[in-house]
Design a protein around this motif. Structure first.
Motif, mmCIF file in Angstrom:
data_model
loop_
_atom_site.group_PDB
_atom_site.id
_atom_site.type_symbol
_atom_site.label_atom_id
_atom_site.label_comp_id
_atom_site.label_asym_id
_atom_site.label_seq_id
_atom_site.Cartn_x
_atom_site.Cartn_y
_atom_site.Cartn_z
ATOM 1 N N ALA A 34 5.820 34.780 5.702
ATOM 2 C CA ALA A 34 5.290 35.950 6.411
ATOM 3 C C ALA A 34 5.687 35.913 7.888
ATOM 4 C CB ALA A 34 3.774 35.998 6.265
ATOM 5 N N LEU A 35 5.723 34.713 8.463
ATOM 6 C CA LEU A 35 6.134 34.574 9.861
ATOM 7 C C LEU A 35 7.569 35.046 10.042
ATOM 8 C CD1 LEU A 35 5.897 33.409 12.786
ATOM 9 C CD2 LEU A 35 6.700 31.241 11.828
ATOM 10 N N GLU A 36 8.452 34.583 9.167
ATOM 11 C CA GLU A 36 9.858 34.979 9.290
ATOM 12 C C GLU A 36 10.014 36.489 9.149
ATOM 13 O OE1 GLU A 36 11.649 32.607 6.273
ATOM 14 O OE2 GLU A 36 11.866 30.826 7.563
ATOM 15 N N GLU A 37 9.275 37.080 8.204
ATOM 16 C CA GLU A 37 9.368 38.536 8.008
ATOM 17 C C GLU A 37 8.886 39.293 9.239
ATOM 18 O OE1 GLU A 37 7.084 39.245 4.521
ATOM 19 O OE2 GLU A 37 8.583 38.404 3.135
ATOM 20 N N ARG A 38 7.777 38.847 9.808
ATOM 21 C CA ARG A 38 7.237 39.533 11.002
ATOM 22 C C ARG A 38 8.171 39.371 12.187
ATOM 23 N NH1 ARG A 38 6.129 42.559 14.217
ATOM 24 N NH2 ARG A 38 4.184 42.878 15.377
ATOM 25 N N ASP A 74 14.497 26.890 14.810
ATOM 26 C CA ASP A 74 15.952 26.924 14.993
ATOM 27 C C ASP A 74 16.536 28.203 14.395
ATOM 28 O OD1 ASP A 74 18.651 26.400 15.187
ATOM 29 O OD2 ASP A 74 18.666 24.872 13.604
ATOM 30 N N THR A 75 16.159 28.487 13.164
ATOM 31 C CA THR A 75 16.696 29.669 12.473
ATOM 32 C C THR A 75 16.299 30.956 13.182
ATOM 33 O OG1 THR A 75 16.584 28.495 10.356
ATOM 34 C CG2 THR A 75 16.713 30.911 10.279
ATOM 35 N N LEU A 76 15.022 31.081 13.548
ATOM 36 C CA LEU A 76 14.533 32.323 14.145
ATOM 37 C C LEU A 76 15.075 32.520 15.558
ATOM 38 C CD1 LEU A 76 10.857 32.192 12.850
ATOM 39 C CD2 LEU A 76 12.702 33.671 12.034
ATOM 40 N N LEU A 77 15.178 31.449 16.328
ATOM 41 C CA LEU A 77 15.708 31.581 17.693
ATOM 42 C C LEU A 77 17.190 31.948 17.675
ATOM 43 C CD1 LEU A 77 13.871 28.584 19.362
ATOM 44 C CD2 LEU A 77 13.601 30.990 19.984
ATOM 45 N N GLU A 78 17.929 31.416 16.700
ATOM 46 C CA GLU A 78 19.354 31.780 16.604
ATOM 47 C C GLU A 78 19.509 33.274 16.356
ATOM 48 O OE1 GLU A 78 23.436 30.105 14.524
ATOM 49 O OE2 GLU A 78 21.484 29.485 13.721
#
Length: 745
Positions: A34-38, A74-78
């Motif tokens: 859910a975090l990644e989706e938001r 790492d993934t989200l900041l990229e």
């Protein structure tokens, strides 16, 4: 700004706040999907020309890293960084890149992009880029530590306040040259001092504008304004600038006299202490060392007192109980104290039971009689009474003994007189009549003749006699002579031996009482003693005090000063050879040379050793790391050398022209001598140990050869002890060596 623009900004702010809150909530619940989706939804819906406040993403990244979800960060900041690379907000981009570096410490791409953007932000020849290099962000294994170092370096700016940790005081950075890598610092005791930028980080502490040292350096007016307008903030400034918590004695040392006069301190502190407690964010101790602490979460003062009561030792609890019982504002503390004292009053320790019962008799609404009830339950009431701690407590217990002991009271009264506390002795003397009074007075007389069996009784009786206490029936007029004084010093010797050999706390306490007795009422006892002695007896007194180890150095000086003023003839001058004095004599040039050596040690040698230690430690397995151990040994060697050099510099006195004597070799002399055996002429300068060596014509006055020349006059012959053996010289000429240039070494 138009109404629509204002509305748009408010909407963006609210959206950013909502985004940050929702991301934090999802991280707390560890719902990664859910975090990644938001997060991705927020990026995709953002306007690349005007992206949302990066603080929401930075804060969420911090939370992910703290929750050990670095891979997710790492993934989200990229995905997020490109959105801000298209904007003009380099500060926001750098903050995101920083989090990316920490989230992915093994990846080169985040570091390379951070370094590239950092250089673009500040310029390739800027001091900030020098700081970036020094912090090793591009290559450090501990990337989070590297960023902390960068934060520290970035505080060094032109105009920033700094403090020199080795003793040169507070000052300002005047200029920084990134190309030459040099900085000029204007310090209180070292104006316009130049140093390498690398050294700056190890010897200078950057200060915030609201730091106590900064405000003091700028004249202290801001501190004095806080003293009157916001004393709580002033105390907070001291704590946050130096150490939290801090004892009151140290706080006073910072504030007096620069901010508050000694005369105004007590009134100011009593008011401030109340305000600190009322604020709810400070703990203020009621017992030595009276510790003051700034806390983050607001606390109730009564809750704090209850916490102290529950966690404190027995003496602390007794003190808090007394305080609660005297006042009316701490009802819950009274309840807690009574409950605990009830437990102690029925416990196995009869001493503590009596101390608790004494307080319970004084609790609000209590019926008196608890103390007597507990005392009647003791197998040996006298011994328990003598063990009770606290003057008021012991007197209250002793006052119950006559009725309880009946026929045994006379013997018990003498025991209280010998072993009790002073207020208990006062009570016994005041309430003794008939045969008991006769016995009490006889015991006091006996102790004045022979104090060893009851030294505390001796100290009490002498002080009462000196004060001429109303109704005190014993006079010491018959013993205020030299024999009486030797009796006092003999008691000092006896108690010192007991204190050191047996670790006897009673002996230590009585020694303090004896010292106080000799200082009592401007040393009245000692004055009465020396008034009756002749010159010979006075000299005996002088020598015995001078050589006595049981008396403290400060008291010894006071007594000798009193004696010499009364009988100046007893103090024969004692000539101490100049080389044995606790002073190091040196010329200004020799002093400067030694100070330069210390600066080199502190600013160059030791920082280099610390770097060697760091490099050696990076090799791992410190137990088998010979280079690391060698670096530690080297650090200890040079640290000890630095401490020794500081101690020596504290003992320096300059050689001055006033020391010279015409026709006689003294400190500062240039002396021409003839070797009697060979007829050769030599010229030497008799100077300090840092002024040169025999190779350049300088002899230290502390050396055997230098000592042999001191005091010798022109024409006289002297035998000097040299390494090669005794050698005879004749002094031909003596002149001043102080008007010459500095000796080279």
């Amino acid at each position: 700004m138009t109404e629509n623009e204002a509305t748009g900004n408010e909407t963006t702010t609210n959206e950013t706040g909502d985004l940050a809150a929702s991301l934090r909530a999802l991280i707390a619940s560890r719902d990664v999907q859910a975090l990644e989706e938001r997060w991705v939804e927020a990026i995709e819906s953002a306007d690349s020309a005007n992206p949302p406040d990066a603080g929401a993403f930075s804060g969420a990244a911090d939370a992910l890293i703290e929750a050990s979800l670095g891979d997710t960060a790492d993934t989200l900041l990229e995905l997020t960084v490109p959105l801000y690379e298209e904007s003009d907000d380099l500060e926001a981009l750098l903050e995101l890149l920083r989090r990316w570096c920490i989230a992915a410490p093994e990846r080169d791409e985040p570091r390379e992009r951070f370094v590239e953007r950092f250089r673009a932000r500040y310029g390739p020849t800027s001091i900030e880029v020098v700081y970036l290099e020094l912090s090793e962000v591009a290559r450090a294994a501990d990337i989070a530590g590297a960023f902390q170092r960068l934060d520290g370096w970035m505080r060094f700016r032109e105009g920033a306040h700094v403090h020199h940790e080795s003793g040169w005081g507070t000052g300002k950075i005047k200029s920084i040259d990134p190309l030459m890598r040099r900085v000029v610092v204007d310090l209180e005791r070292r104006p316009n001092h130049t140093m390498d930028i690398e050294a700056m980080g190890s010897v200078l502490q950057p200060l915030d504008e609201d730091h106590f040292l900064t405000m003091s350096y700028e004249g202290g007016e801001g501190l004095r304004e806080l003293r009157d307008s916001d004393p709580v903030r002033l105390v907070e400034t001291v704590l946050l600038s130096f150490q939290n918590p801090m004892d009151l004695k140290t706080i006073k040392r910072y504030l007096i006299p620069a901010v508050i006069t000694a005369r105004d301190w007590t009134r100011w502190w009593n008011r401030t202490k109340k305000l600190l407690r009322e604020s709810g964010f400070f703990r203020v101790g009621d017992r030595a060392p009276y510790r003051v602490e700034r806390v983050e979460t607001e606390i109730s003062y009564e809750e704090e007192l209850i916490t102290q009561f529950k966690s404190g030792d027995w003496n602390a609890r007794r003190q808090l109980a007394r305080r609660a019982f005297r006042g009316k504002e701490h009802t819950r503390l009274v309840e807690a104290a009574v409950a605990r004292l009830e437990q102690v009053a029925t416990g196995d320790s009869k001493q503590r039971a009596l101390e608790a019962a004494f307080l319970l008799d004084r609790a609000p609404g209590a019926d008196r009689g608890r103390l007597e009830s507990v005392l009647r339950g003791c197998d040996d009431p006298l011994e328990v009474a003598l063990a009770v701690d606290g003057a008021d407590e012991q007197v209250a217990v002793v006052a119950l003994l006559p009725a309880l002991l009946e026929d045994r009271w006379p013997d018990a009264a003498i025991a209280v007189l010998e072993r009790g506390q002073d207020p208990s002795r006062d009570w016994v003397l005041a309430n003794a009549g008939g045969e008991l009074r006769t016995a009490v007075l006889a015991r006091i007389d006996a102790v004045l003749d022979n104090p060893r069996p009851a030294p505390r009784l001796f100290v009490w009786a002498v002080r009462k006699a000196i004060d001429e206490t109303a109704g005190f029936p014993v006079s010491i007029d018959s013993v205020t002579n030299i024999e009486f004084f030797h009796r006092v010093l003999d008691l000092f010797d006896h108690l010192t031996l007991r204190s050191e050999r047996d670790q006897d706390p009673v002996a230590r306490e009585t020694l303090s009482g004896l010292r106080a007795l000799l200082q009592h009422r401007s040393k009245l006892l000692f004055r009465r003693v020396i008034e009756t002695v002749d010159a010979k007896g006075g000299r005996v007194v002088y020598e015995r005090i001078r050589d006595h180890t049981g008396i403290t150095k400060a008291l010894r000086i006071e007594l000798l000063d009193t004696l010499v003023k009364k009988k100046p003839e007893v103090a024969r001058p004692i000539d101490v050879p100049i080389w044995e004095q606790d002073v190091i004599y040196v010329t200004p040039s020799g002093l400067s040379r030694r100070q330069a050596e210390l600066r080199e040690l502190m600013e160059d040698i030791l920082p280099a050793i610390f770097e060697d230690i760091g490099r050696a430690a990076a090799f791992g397995d410190l137990s088998e790391n010979a280079e690391y151990k060698a670096a530690l040994e080297k650090r200890e060697q040079f640290t000890n050398k630095g401490e020794q050099m500081r101690a020596e510099l504290d003992r320096v006195s300059l050689i001055t022209p006033e020391m010279l004597k015409e026709g006689e070799v003294t400190l500062g002399s240039r002396v021409t001598v003839k070797d009697v055996a060979t007829g050769e002429r030599h010229e030497y300068r008799i100077l300090g140990p840092w002024d040169g060596t025999p190779e350049n014509g300088v002899i230290s006055y502390r050396s055997p050869m230098g000592r042999s020349f001191l005091g010798v006059k022109v024409g006289e012959t002297v035998t000097a002890e040299l390494p090669s053996g005794p050698q005879e010289f004749q002094v031909l000429e003596v002149a001043s060596a102080l008007d010459e240039g500095a000796p080279s070494s």
